[in-house]
Every structure is written in structure tokens, then in C-alpha cells.
Design a protein around this motif. Structure first.
Motif, PDB file in Angstrom:
ATOM      1  N   GLY A 148       0.797  -1.224   0.000  1.00 29.81           N
ATOM      2  CA  GLY A 148       0.000   0.000   0.000  1.00 29.81           C
ATOM      3  C   GLY A 148       0.828   1.272   0.000  1.00 29.81           C
ATOM      4  N   MET A 149       2.059   1.206  -0.470  1.00 33.06           N
ATOM      5  CA  MET A 149       2.869   2.420  -0.573  1.00 33.06           C
ATOM      6  C   MET A 149       2.126   3.448  -1.415  1.00 33.06           C
ATOM      7  N   PRO A 150       2.065   4.704  -0.981  1.00 33.42           N
ATOM      8  CA  PRO A 150       1.373   5.731  -1.770  1.00 33.42           C
ATOM      9  C   PRO A 150       1.951   5.820  -3.187  1.00 33.42           C
ATOM     10  N   LEU A 151       1.068   5.953  -4.164  1.00 34.46           N
ATOM     11  CA  LEU A 151       1.491   5.978  -5.557  1.00 34.46           C
ATOM     12  C   LEU A 151       2.452   7.135  -5.831  1.00 34.46           C
ATOM     13  N   GLY A 152       2.205   8.284  -5.213  1.00 36.05           N
ATOM     14  CA  GLY A 152       3.085   9.428  -5.421  1.00 36.05           C
ATOM     15  C   GLY A 152       4.509   9.149  -4.960  1.00 36.05           C
ATOM     16  N   THR A 153       4.642   8.522  -3.793  1.00 40.19           N
ATOM     17  CA  THR A 153       5.962   8.168  -3.271  1.00 40.19           C
ATOM     18  C   THR A 153       6.638   7.156  -4.182  1.00 40.19           C
ATOM     19  N   PHE A 154       5.873   6.145  -4.583  1.00 36.42           N
ATOM     20  CA  PHE A 154       6.409   5.120  -5.486  1.00 36.42           C
ATOM     21  C   PHE A 154       6.883   5.747  -6.795  1.00 36.42           C
ATOM     22  N   THR A 155       6.083   6.640  -7.339  1.00 37.51           N
ATOM     23  CA  THR A 155       6.425   7.296  -8.602  1.00 37.51           C
ATOM     24  C   THR A 155       7.700   8.115  -8.471  1.00 37.51           C
ATOM     25  N   LEU A 156       7.808   8.888  -7.401  1.00 38.23           N
ATOM     26  CA  LEU A 156       8.978   9.741  -7.194  1.00 38.23           C
ATOM     27  C   LEU A 156      10.261   8.923  -7.117  1.00 38.23           C
ATOM     28  N   TYR A 157      10.256   7.878  -6.292  1.00 39.46           N
ATOM     29  CA  TYR A 157      11.457   7.070  -6.108  1.00 39.46           C
ATOM     30  C   TYR A 157      11.774   6.239  -7.352  1.00 39.46           C
ATOM     31  N   THR A 158      10.738   5.784  -8.032  1.00 42.27           N
ATOM     32  CA  THR A 158      10.961   5.000  -9.247  1.00 42.27           C
ATOM     33  C   THR A 158      11.570   5.853 -10.347  1.00 42.27           C
ATOM     34  N   LEU A 159      11.015   7.034 -10.565  1.00 41.37           N
ATOM     35  CA  LEU A 159      11.547   7.920 -11.602  1.00 41.37           C
ATOM     36  C   LEU A 159      12.972   8.372 -11.280  1.00 41.37           C
ATOM     37  N   ALA A 160      13.235   8.631 -10.007  1.00 41.89           N
ATOM     38  CA  ALA A 160      14.582   9.065  -9.615  1.00 41.89           C
ATOM     39  C   ALA A 160      15.601   7.949  -9.845  1.00 41.89           C
TER      40      ALA A 160
END
Length: 217
Positions: A148-160
């Protein structure tokens, strides 16, 4: 694009074997083809990004592809592939996702469990650093979605993480593009290395699969 293969001093036509095949495939598909390869590699690795992305940078140096567009499409492809696995983990849960995906050929349950352990140990930072580690890079998205990791957090770390990894490999290929004659001369040795690595990987995966089967019996 910045030019054509015919205009470049170093055409991919002069590269041989798997390296030449991948280079000509990228040349034909263009920048969005690099993104498609990267997306596929994130979900079910066909040709590793360690081969595709440096070739993309190399062709950009020759004037066949746009360097910034390669970076954009490859990072987008990596993110979309990671997002699919994140969604799968969120919808099915970690155990069901692992059970289903581990049935794919030459994919072992232990790989998924290793990624899940990495995530439990390092938390959200594992999404960033996991993008830099072969074997963890793709699978880390499953436990992230299941937890259930927040999508925004997942997106930020994945893109980085994906952006850093892709940029390094594309940049390496771009710099090597200045040494085209050297690449052409030694491309066959690079092919031997790629073939050997692929062969050893397949053999190890098959042996591990049969070993697991015997243990379960």
C-alpha cells in the motif's frame, strides 16, 4: 532524429552478432522503440537494459537518434513497467502475485522473495536503490504495491532511480560513440561476452529450477 544511418560515420550495420542485431533493431524502431524495450525488460527481461541503453546512447552519438528523447522514453518505459507490477501487487496481494509470476519459465519464487525481503528491510528507499540492482530492479515494485505504498511516493522514487540508471548507461554509450572504430573492432568480443553471460545465466536458472523441484519432492 538528427540524421540517418547512411550519413553517420559509424553505422550500426558494421556491428555484428547480438550487439549488431539489437543496434539495428533500435535504429529501425527509433527512440520510442528504446522505451518499448525498456518497458518489456522491466516486466519480463528479454534483452537487458545494460545492452539496450548504451546502444541507444551510441546511436545518438552517431546522429541516428535524439539523446534527450531516448532518455525520456527509456525512463517512461521503465516507470510504466514498474507501475504494472505495482498495480499487480496492489490488486492481487504479494503472495498471489508471486505464486502466479513464479510459474513463468526460468523465474524462481526465491527471486520475488528476495525482493520482498529487500523492501521490508529498507522501506521506500529500496524503490530508489533497487532500480540500480539487477535482479531487484523489476521485482521490487510488487511488494511496494502489496504494502500500500502511496502511488506518489512510489512514482517519485521509481523515476529518480530509473532516471539515474538510464542516464548512466545512455551516457556511457554516448561517450563510447566517440570511439566508434574501437567499438567496431572489438564488437565481436563484446558479442562473445554477451553470449557467454546469457548462456551461463540460463544454465544457472535451469539448474536452480531443477534443484528447487527436487527439494520440494
Amino acid at each position: 532524429m538528427w540524421g540517418t544511418a547512411a550519413d553517420a560515420d559509424g553505422s550500426a550495420d558494421n556491428l555484428t552478432g547480438l550487439v549488431g542485431f539489437a543496434a539495428r533493431g533500435i535504429e529501425q524502431l527509433g527512440e520510442w522503440g528504446v522505451g518499448a524495450f525498456t518497458l518489456a525488460e522491466t516486466v519480463v527481461p528479454p534483452i537487458p537494459s545494460e545492452v539496450i541503453l548504451p546502444l541507444g546512447g551510441y546511436l545518438a552519438r552517431q546522429g541516428d537518434l535524439n539523446l534527450l528523447l531516448i532518455y525520456f522514453t527509456s525512463t517512461l518505459g521503465a516507470y510504466l513497467g514498474a507501475l504494472f507490477l505495482y498495480w499487480l501487487g496492489a490488486k492481487l496481494g504479494l503472495e498471489r502475485s508471486i505464486r502466479g509470476l513464479s510459474k513463468l519459465p526460468l523465474v524462481d519464487r526465491e527471486d520475488f522473495e528476495h525482493a520482498a525481503h529487500w523492501f521490508r528491510r529498507h522501506g521506500r528507499s529500496s524503490i530508489f536503490f533497487g532500480r540500480l540492482l539487477p535482479g531487484v530492479r523489476s521485482l521490487i515494485s510488487l511488494p511496494a504495491g502489496a504494502s500500500g505504498m502511496p502511488l506518489g511516493t512510489f512514482t517519485l522514487y521509481t523515476l529518480a532511480g530509473s532516471g539515474l540508471w538510464n542516464g548512466a548507461l545512455i551516457g556511457l554509450g554516448y561517450l563510447l560513440g566517440t570511439q566508434y572504430r574501437l567499438i567496431e573492432e572489438y564488437s565481436r568480443y563484446l558479442n562473445y561476452a554477451v553470449y557467454a553471460a546469457l548462456g551461463i545465466t540460463v544454465i544457472l536458472l535451469v539448474l536452480r529450477h531443477f534443484k528447487r523441484q527436487r527439494i520440494r519432492r
